[in-house]
Design a protein around this motif. Structure first.
Motif, PDB file in Angstrom:
ATOM      1  N   GLY A 153      -9.030  -1.249   5.603  1.00  0.00           N
ATOM      2  CA  GLY A 153      -9.341  -0.128   4.718  1.00  0.00           C
ATOM      3  C   GLY A 153      -9.202  -0.456   3.247  1.00  0.00           C
ATOM      4  N   GLY A 154      -8.874  -1.726   2.914  1.00  0.00           N
ATOM      5  CA  GLY A 154      -8.704  -2.122   1.524  1.00  0.00           C
ATOM      6  C   GLY A 154      -7.285  -2.604   1.261  1.00  0.00           C
ATOM      7  N   ALA A 155      -7.023  -2.988   0.016  1.00  0.00           N
ATOM      8  CA  ALA A 155      -5.703  -3.499  -0.361  1.00  0.00           C
ATOM      9  C   ALA A 155      -4.667  -2.375  -0.304  1.00  0.00           C
ATOM     10  CB  ALA A 155      -5.747  -4.097  -1.758  1.00  0.00           C
ATOM     11  N   VAL A 156      -3.488  -2.725   0.161  1.00  0.00           N
ATOM     12  CA  VAL A 156      -2.378  -1.781   0.284  1.00  0.00           C
ATOM     13  C   VAL A 156      -1.146  -2.385  -0.387  1.00  0.00           C
ATOM     14  CG1 VAL A 156      -0.771  -0.687   1.898  1.00  0.00           C
ATOM     15  CG2 VAL A 156      -3.213  -0.709   2.403  1.00  0.00           C
ATOM     16  N   SER A 157      -0.449  -1.585  -1.190  1.00  0.00           N
ATOM     17  CA  SER A 157       0.813  -2.020  -1.787  1.00  0.00           C
ATOM     18  C   SER A 157       1.958  -1.329  -1.052  1.00  0.00           C
ATOM     19  CB  SER A 157       0.869  -1.675  -3.281  1.00  0.00           C
ATOM     20  OG  SER A 157      -0.103  -2.404  -3.993  1.00  0.00           O
ATOM     21  N   VAL A 158       2.911  -2.131  -0.591  1.00  0.00           N
ATOM     22  CA  VAL A 158       4.062  -1.613   0.149  1.00  0.00           C
ATOM     23  C   VAL A 158       5.320  -1.950  -0.644  1.00  0.00           C
ATOM     24  CG1 VAL A 158       5.372  -1.692   2.301  1.00  0.00           C
ATOM     25  CG2 VAL A 158       2.872  -1.940   2.343  1.00  0.00           C
ATOM     26  N   PHE A 159       6.059  -0.916  -1.011  1.00  0.00           N
ATOM     27  CA  PHE A 159       7.302  -1.115  -1.747  1.00  0.00           C
ATOM     28  C   PHE A 159       8.437  -1.323  -0.758  1.00  0.00           C
ATOM     29  CE2 PHE A 159      11.034   0.996  -3.977  1.00  0.00           C
ATOM     30  CZ  PHE A 159      11.359  -0.134  -4.707  1.00  0.00           C
ATOM     31  N   LEU A 160       9.164  -2.427  -0.928  1.00  0.00           N
ATOM     32  CA  LEU A 160      10.289  -2.770  -0.067  1.00  0.00           C
ATOM     33  C   LEU A 160      11.576  -2.444  -0.808  1.00  0.00           C
ATOM     34  CD1 LEU A 160       8.931  -6.229   1.155  1.00  0.00           C
ATOM     35  CD2 LEU A 160       8.661  -3.991   2.264  1.00  0.00           C
ATOM     36  N   GLU A 161      12.149  -1.292  -0.493  1.00  0.00           N
ATOM     37  CA  GLU A 161      13.367  -0.834  -1.178  1.00  0.00           C
ATOM     38  C   GLU A 161      14.582  -1.295  -0.381  1.00  0.00           C
ATOM     39  OE1 GLU A 161      15.112   3.203  -3.316  1.00  0.00           O
ATOM     40  OE2 GLU A 161      13.372   3.329  -1.998  1.00  0.00           O
ATOM     41  N   THR A 218       1.762  -6.832  -1.490  1.00  0.00           N
ATOM     42  CA  THR A 218       0.350  -6.428  -1.447  1.00  0.00           C
ATOM     43  C   THR A 218      -0.318  -7.071  -0.240  1.00  0.00           C
ATOM     44  OG1 THR A 218       0.253  -6.206  -3.854  1.00  0.00           O
ATOM     45  CG2 THR A 218      -1.836  -6.385  -2.688  1.00  0.00           C
ATOM     46  N   LEU A 219      -0.999  -6.243   0.552  1.00  0.00           N
ATOM     47  CA  LEU A 219      -1.612  -6.710   1.795  1.00  0.00           C
ATOM     48  C   LEU A 219      -3.075  -6.308   1.856  1.00  0.00           C
ATOM     49  CD1 LEU A 219       1.245  -5.512   4.158  1.00  0.00           C
ATOM     50  CD2 LEU A 219       0.769  -7.900   3.593  1.00  0.00           C
ATOM     51  N   ASP A 220      -3.893  -7.157   2.453  1.00  0.00           N
ATOM     52  CA  ASP A 220      -5.292  -6.818   2.714  1.00  0.00           C
ATOM     53  C   ASP A 220      -5.394  -6.172   4.098  1.00  0.00           C
ATOM     54  OD1 ASP A 220      -6.330  -7.807   0.312  1.00  0.00           O
ATOM     55  OD2 ASP A 220      -6.327  -9.860   1.110  1.00  0.00           O
ATOM     56  N   THR A 221      -6.055  -5.032   4.157  1.00  0.00           N
ATOM     57  CA  THR A 221      -6.258  -4.335   5.424  1.00  0.00           C
ATOM     58  C   THR A 221      -7.738  -3.997   5.561  1.00  0.00           C
ATOM     59  OG1 THR A 221      -6.033  -2.053   4.621  1.00  0.00           O
ATOM     60  CG2 THR A 221      -3.992  -3.280   5.035  1.00  0.00           C
TER      61      THR A 221
END
Length: 344
Positions: free
Chosen positions: A175-183, A170-173
């Motif tokens: 444009g708001g919080a973003v969740s990035v899935f690391l597969e 989960t990252l703050d940007t």
């Protein structure tokens, strides 16, 4: 996803390209980990699992809806969700599942490839569906979108790759919080055995069950036959230095030195302990191991290098039959691979 490639090919060839649901986050006692995938078609054909059976019907329904609308969606099932109880997630866990109307090219390419990479996908926030690939050498291919700190994604992806464990970041940007899935798509682990002894005969089929590519090397032809090792992927007749050079020891290799003969053990240990292999184990009693460590120190090995040696090899499970010893070796390898306890 790798384990579903054959099903994907079959369904696609039949004219029913499937959508996919993949677990991106897990809390509590949910039965499957991040990265578990399920495929489903419009007609309800499914393959794989995201919950061990608890929410498969609901997940298939979500995939059908994604196929209809053509866009992905992040779905949550958990004990606080009334719908989750209805579909059977009564094990006390909560899962988030990213549902897609297709298997994206970058995921297919990573699943079909040799491994050593991570597919990073935005699953929540702006730019949902944006993806990039992070290779084990740190190179990044693709763009997640503006405002996402790519260095943070790369560093987290490389850490996940080392752990061989998919996760969500989960990252703050702006444009708001973003969740990035690391597969994570790790390289297939390789079991490298030097010494085609009776324990090796038992160890090869057990390791194959856990997905290892199995390589047995020995300098003695009589120990290295297809009759002894019908399931081994590769048999190499050579001395340790030549065998390990041919194999190319790297971070995917788990090395077991089972020859119990100094003329083989010593060069094998010298090569393996100075390689990137995450596991090096050698057979022998505690007395033999003490003498072996003293010899390694006299050969210029540092305390840190010597500490990498697992010896006597394997966890002590109490059994002494070859298959029981092999099980203890594989248990220790598994603990090292996933960061479990190997206390003796």
């Amino acid at each position: 996803m790798r384990d579903l490639l054959s099903e994907y090919e079959r369904l696609t060839a039949a004219g029913e390209p499937p959508g996919r649901a993949v677990v991106t986050s897990v809390w509590g006692s949910a039965p499957r980990a991040e990265g578990a995938s399920m495929l489903a078609t419009r007609d309800g054909t499914i393959a794989g699992s995201v919950s061990g059976g608890c929410v498969e019907a609901a997940a298939a329904g979500e995939i059908a809806a994604a196929l209809e609308r053509g866009t992905p969606r992040l779905v949550t099932f958990g004990v606080s969700d009334e719908k989750a109880w209805e579909v059977g997630l009564a094990c006390g866990g909560t899962i988030k599942v990213f549902v897609e109307p297709e298997i994206r090219p970058e995921v297919l390419s990573a699943a079909r490839g040799p491994g050593g990479e991570v597919v990073a996908t935005v699953v929540e926030g702006p730019m949902v569906g944006g993806a990039t690939r992070v290779r084990e050498d740190g190179s990044v291919h693709g763009d997640l979108g503006p405002g996402i700190p790519h260095d943070a994604v790369r560093d987290a992806a490389l850490a996940a790759l080392r752990r061989e464990s998919s996760t969500t970041l989960t990252l703050d940007t702006p444009g708001g919080a973003v969740s990035v899935f690391l597969e994570v798509f790790p390289r297939r682990p390789r079991l490298v055995i030097f010494g085609g002894v009776h324990i090796a005969v038992a160890l090869v089929p057990l390791a194959r069950l856990l997905g290892y590519r199995t390589i047995v090397a020995d300098g003695r032809q009589s120990f290295l036959t297809r009759e002894r090792f019908p399931e081994a992927d590769d048999l190499i007749l050579a001395w340790p230095e030549q065998a390990f050079e041919r194999i190319g020891l790297d971070r995917s290799c788990y090395v077991c030195i089972l020859s119990h003969d100094p003329k083989f053990d010593e060069p094998a240990l010298k090569a393996a302990l100075r390689s990137p292999a995450p596991y090096v184990g050698a057979i022998g009693s505690k007395k033999t191991q003490a003498a072996r460590r003293k010899w390694l120190a006299s050969e210029g090995f540092s305390e840190e290098e010597i500490a990498r040696l697992h010896g006597p090899i394997g966890l002590d499970l109490g059994g002494r039959q070859p298959a029981e010893t092999a099980l203890g070796i594989l248990a220790e390898m598994t603990a090292v691979r996933y960061g479990g306890s190997v206390a003796r």
